[in-house]
Design a protein around this motif. Sequence first.
Motif, PDB file in Angstrom:
ATOM      1  N   MET A 150      -4.559  -7.371  -7.315  1.00 24.24           N
ATOM      2  CA  MET A 150      -3.778  -8.597  -7.255  1.00 24.24           C
ATOM      3  C   MET A 150      -2.286  -8.392  -7.026  1.00 24.24           C
ATOM      4  N   ALA A 151      -1.771  -7.189  -7.253  1.00 20.44           N
ATOM      5  CA  ALA A 151      -0.313  -7.005  -7.267  1.00 20.44           C
ATOM      6  C   ALA A 151       0.188  -6.319  -5.999  1.00 20.44           C
ATOM      7  N   THR A 152       1.484  -6.528  -5.720  1.00 22.20           N
ATOM      8  CA  THR A 152       2.170  -5.916  -4.582  1.00 22.20           C
ATOM      9  C   THR A 152       3.272  -5.000  -5.095  1.00 22.20           C
ATOM     10  N   ASP A 153       3.429  -3.834  -4.475  1.00 22.76           N
ATOM     11  CA  ASP A 153       4.466  -2.891  -4.885  1.00 22.76           C
ATOM     12  C   ASP A 153       5.766  -3.190  -4.139  1.00 22.76           C
ATOM     13  N   THR A 154       6.759  -3.696  -4.856  1.00 25.49           N
ATOM     14  CA  THR A 154       8.020  -4.112  -4.236  1.00 25.49           C
ATOM     15  C   THR A 154       8.728  -2.954  -3.541  1.00 25.49           C
ATOM     16  N   ALA A 155       8.834  -1.803  -4.213  1.00 26.22           N
ATOM     17  CA  ALA A 155       9.602  -0.681  -3.663  1.00 26.22           C
ATOM     18  C   ALA A 155       9.013  -0.188  -2.347  1.00 26.22           C
ATOM     19  N   PHE A 156       7.694  -0.023  -2.289  1.00 30.39           N
ATOM     20  CA  PHE A 156       7.078   0.476  -1.059  1.00 30.39           C
ATOM     21  C   PHE A 156       7.162  -0.548   0.068  1.00 30.39           C
ATOM     22  N   VAL A 157       7.019  -1.830  -0.262  1.00 29.28           N
ATOM     23  CA  VAL A 157       7.106  -2.862   0.771  1.00 29.28           C
ATOM     24  C   VAL A 157       8.508  -2.893   1.375  1.00 29.28           C
ATOM     25  N   ILE A 158       9.535  -2.886   0.516  1.00 30.68           N
ATOM     26  CA  ILE A 158      10.914  -2.893   1.011  1.00 30.68           C
ATOM     27  C   ILE A 158      11.215  -1.601   1.777  1.00 30.68           C
ATOM     28  N   GLY A 159      10.645  -0.488   1.315  1.00 29.56           N
ATOM     29  CA  GLY A 159      10.819   0.770   2.027  1.00 29.56           C
ATOM     30  C   GLY A 159      10.212   0.733   3.421  1.00 29.56           C
ATOM     31  N   CYS A 160       9.045   0.104   3.558  1.00 29.15           N
ATOM     32  CA  CYS A 160       8.421  -0.030   4.880  1.00 29.15           C
ATOM     33  C   CYS A 160       9.281  -0.886   5.805  1.00 29.15           C
ATOM     34  N   LEU A 161       9.848  -1.959   5.280  1.00 32.07           N
ATOM     35  CA  LEU A 161      10.717  -2.800   6.098  1.00 32.07           C
ATOM     36  C   LEU A 161      11.964  -2.026   6.537  1.00 32.07           C
ATOM     37  N   ARG A 166      16.612  -3.191  11.885  1.00 35.26           N
ATOM     38  CA  ARG A 166      16.967  -4.551  12.264  1.00 35.26           C
ATOM     39  C   ARG A 166      15.836  -5.281  12.981  1.00 35.26           C
ATOM     40  N   ARG A 167      14.781  -4.542  13.317  1.00 32.73           N
ATOM     41  CA  ARG A 167      13.650  -5.200  13.983  1.00 32.73           C
ATOM     42  C   ARG A 167      12.875  -6.102  13.029  1.00 32.73           C
ATOM     43  N   ALA A 168      13.052  -5.901  11.715  1.00 35.54           N
ATOM     44  CA  ALA A 168      12.394  -6.755  10.730  1.00 35.54           C
ATOM     45  C   ALA A 168      13.244  -7.986  10.480  1.00 35.54           C
ATOM     46  N   PRO A 169      12.708  -9.196  10.642  1.00 36.62           N
ATOM     47  CA  PRO A 169      13.507 -10.408  10.418  1.00 36.62           C
ATOM     48  C   PRO A 169      14.029 -10.472   8.990  1.00 36.62           C
ATOM     49  N   GLN A 170      15.283 -10.917   8.824  1.00 37.98           N
ATOM     50  CA  GLN A 170      15.862 -11.042   7.489  1.00 37.98           C
ATOM     51  C   GLN A 170      15.057 -12.018   6.645  1.00 37.98           C
ATOM     52  N   GLY A 394      -0.402  -5.736   0.933  1.00 39.13           N
ATOM     53  CA  GLY A 394      -1.566  -4.992   0.458  1.00 39.13           C
ATOM     54  C   GLY A 394      -1.224  -3.635  -0.120  1.00 39.13           C
ATOM     55  N   ILE A 395       0.071  -3.255  -0.087  1.00 37.89           N
ATOM     56  CA  ILE A 395       0.501  -2.018  -0.757  1.00 37.89           C
ATOM     57  C   ILE A 395       0.663  -2.350  -2.232  1.00 37.89           C
ATOM     58  N   GLY A 396      -0.275  -1.966  -3.033  1.00 30.11           N
ATOM     59  CA  GLY A 396      -0.250  -2.370  -4.442  1.00 30.11           C
ATOM     60  C   GLY A 396      -0.090  -1.223  -5.404  1.00 30.11           C
ATOM     61  N   PHE A 397       0.574  -0.182  -4.992  1.00 35.89           N
ATOM     62  CA  PHE A 397       0.562   1.097  -5.680  1.00 35.89           C
ATOM     63  C   PHE A 397       0.863   1.010  -7.183  1.00 35.89           C
ATOM     64  N   THR A 398       2.080   0.643  -7.551  1.00 34.48           N
ATOM     65  CA  THR A 398       2.521   0.775  -8.947  1.00 34.48           C
ATOM     66  C   THR A 398       1.722  -0.116  -9.889  1.00 34.48           C
ATOM     67  N   MET A 399       1.731  -1.436  -9.626  1.00 35.30           N
ATOM     68  CA  MET A 399       1.045  -2.351 -10.528  1.00 35.30           C
ATOM     69  C   MET A 399      -0.461  -2.171 -10.464  1.00 35.30           C
ATOM     70  N   ALA A 400      -0.986  -1.779  -9.302  1.00 31.03           N
ATOM     71  CA  ALA A 400      -2.424  -1.550  -9.184  1.00 31.03           C
ATOM     72  C   ALA A 400      -2.853  -0.383 -10.074  1.00 31.03           C
ATOM     73  N   LEU A 426      -3.452   2.269   4.451  1.00 29.63           N
ATOM     74  CA  LEU A 426      -3.955   1.406   5.525  1.00 29.63           C
ATOM     75  C   LEU A 426      -3.109   0.146   5.670  1.00 29.63           C
ATOM     76  N   SER A 427      -2.725  -0.448   4.553  1.00 27.12           N
ATOM     77  CA  SER A 427      -1.916  -1.671   4.605  1.00 27.12           C
ATOM     78  C   SER A 427      -0.547  -1.397   5.199  1.00 27.12           C
ATOM     79  N   ALA A 428       0.067  -0.277   4.799  1.00 26.33           N
ATOM     80  CA  ALA A 428       1.379   0.071   5.340  1.00 26.33           C
ATOM     81  C   ALA A 428       1.297   0.322   6.839  1.00 26.33           C
ATOM     82  N   ALA A 429       0.286   1.085   7.259  1.00 23.06           N
ATOM     83  CA  ALA A 429       0.144   1.395   8.685  1.00 23.06           C
ATOM     84  C   ALA A 429      -0.119   0.134   9.501  1.00 23.06           C
ATOM     85  N   GLY A 430      -1.027  -0.716   9.018  1.00 27.35           N
ATOM     86  CA  GLY A 430      -1.351  -1.936   9.742  1.00 27.35           C
ATOM     87  C   GLY A 430      -0.181  -2.901   9.820  1.00 27.35           C
TER      88      GLY A 430
END
Length: 452
Positions: A150-161, A166-170, A394-400, A426-430
């Motif tokens: 159910m949870a999303t890992d904030t640090a990894f998601v922000i790291g992927c962005l 700048r290609r990621a919309p603000q 779908g990157i749910g590392f820490t809380m998962a 898989l979620s990060a790559a996709g």
Amino acid sequence: MGRDQKDDPRLSRLPREPIDRVTEPLARFLRIETAGGLVLLLAAAAALALSNSPLADGFLAAWETPIGVQLGPLALVHPTRDWINDGLMALFFFVVSLELKRELVLGELRNPRVAALSVAAALGGMLAPAALYLALQLGQPGERGWGTVMATDTAFVIGCLALLGRRAPQGLRVFLLSLAVVDDLGAILVVAIGYSGALDWAALAVGSIGLAVVRGMALLGVRSVPVYVLAGVLVWLAIDASGIHPTVTGVALGLLTPTRGWVSDRRLRAILGRVLAHPPGGGPWSGDAEDRRALRSAGKAAREALSPVERFEAALHPWVAFGVMPLFALANAGVPLSLDALTDSVVLAVVAGFVLGKPIGVVAFAWLAVRSGLAARPAELGWGALAGGGMLAGIGFTMALFIAGLAFQGALLDAAKLGILGASVLSAAGGLALLAWLARGGGDRLAVADGR
């Protein structure tokens, strides 16, 4: 130009606007999360390497070493891993709660329709994966792990962005940060409701009284940090004894933290004016004179002009990002890797929940919220970008890992960890692949189909 204008120190700085109170803390939070995500990744890789090396037995056993104190019949002893997961993680949830409150009062979530988009997407991103997981595990030994997906890992998601630059919309950055913060709050509610033991009502009452005392101290104007730390520790001990997971303490204390500074901007300028009135070259600052008292007052006023939410978040966030989270990853990400284990039903259910359930839930609930008029979607946040963000969610590392440790033991826990690691990759790559394709112009057709 007169002398007063030339000497005005405000002229040597760029003018500040009200929006700076929102953008500057947000930018600082994103920078720390990005760097923290890299450190977290290194810690997870180290845990995997050590748990599959000749040092594996000693490495895994070290986290089971009991630590604590005992005074006669009273004992407070837990394995090292439990002190990390129950104690230090309370700091993580405290910082998450501070960020949520800041977003609600000063940030994007203060706009009800903008907040509704993140809340709806977070709700869908929790319900859909859990439903898919339960559909695959109903009646099986892994059924209890429904909260893992159910949870999303904030640090990894922000790291992927950050990899997209700048290609990621603000708008996507703000949306995913808000979603992850709401998602983390939902996860701790899941922990409190679904993974707590039998309740000790007396201890729970003591903890509730302690929270009321903390709120009362804030209303009375108590500003001593050590006093609040002592009160927080006592509340944590009471909640821990009550049967509710003690990390709930961090969320409750964070939401009780005031968002308004004790010293207003107008008063701060007046106090600083008294210091500036001390004539240059007029002799040394004496220890007991009026000018010295004005200087001490100015130092205290400058500190207290920041709200407690801003001060605590700025002070604790680096410690959590670069200390607590990597230590948590070292203690929990270690799992023996085996090709045979990849076909375990728990592994497949976790992967399906994160890789399929997350983006489906995020996009579907966001679409329903916008379609019904409850939420507003920023113009720069297209549905294609939102779908890519849903995949990254779908990157749910820490809380998962945190919830899996509460739901499972032994082989089931190892299977859940493998599923979490595989789903995160898989979620990060996709998500990165889709967002990179959109940034190269692949989203033009989506924009046309969306009517823009």
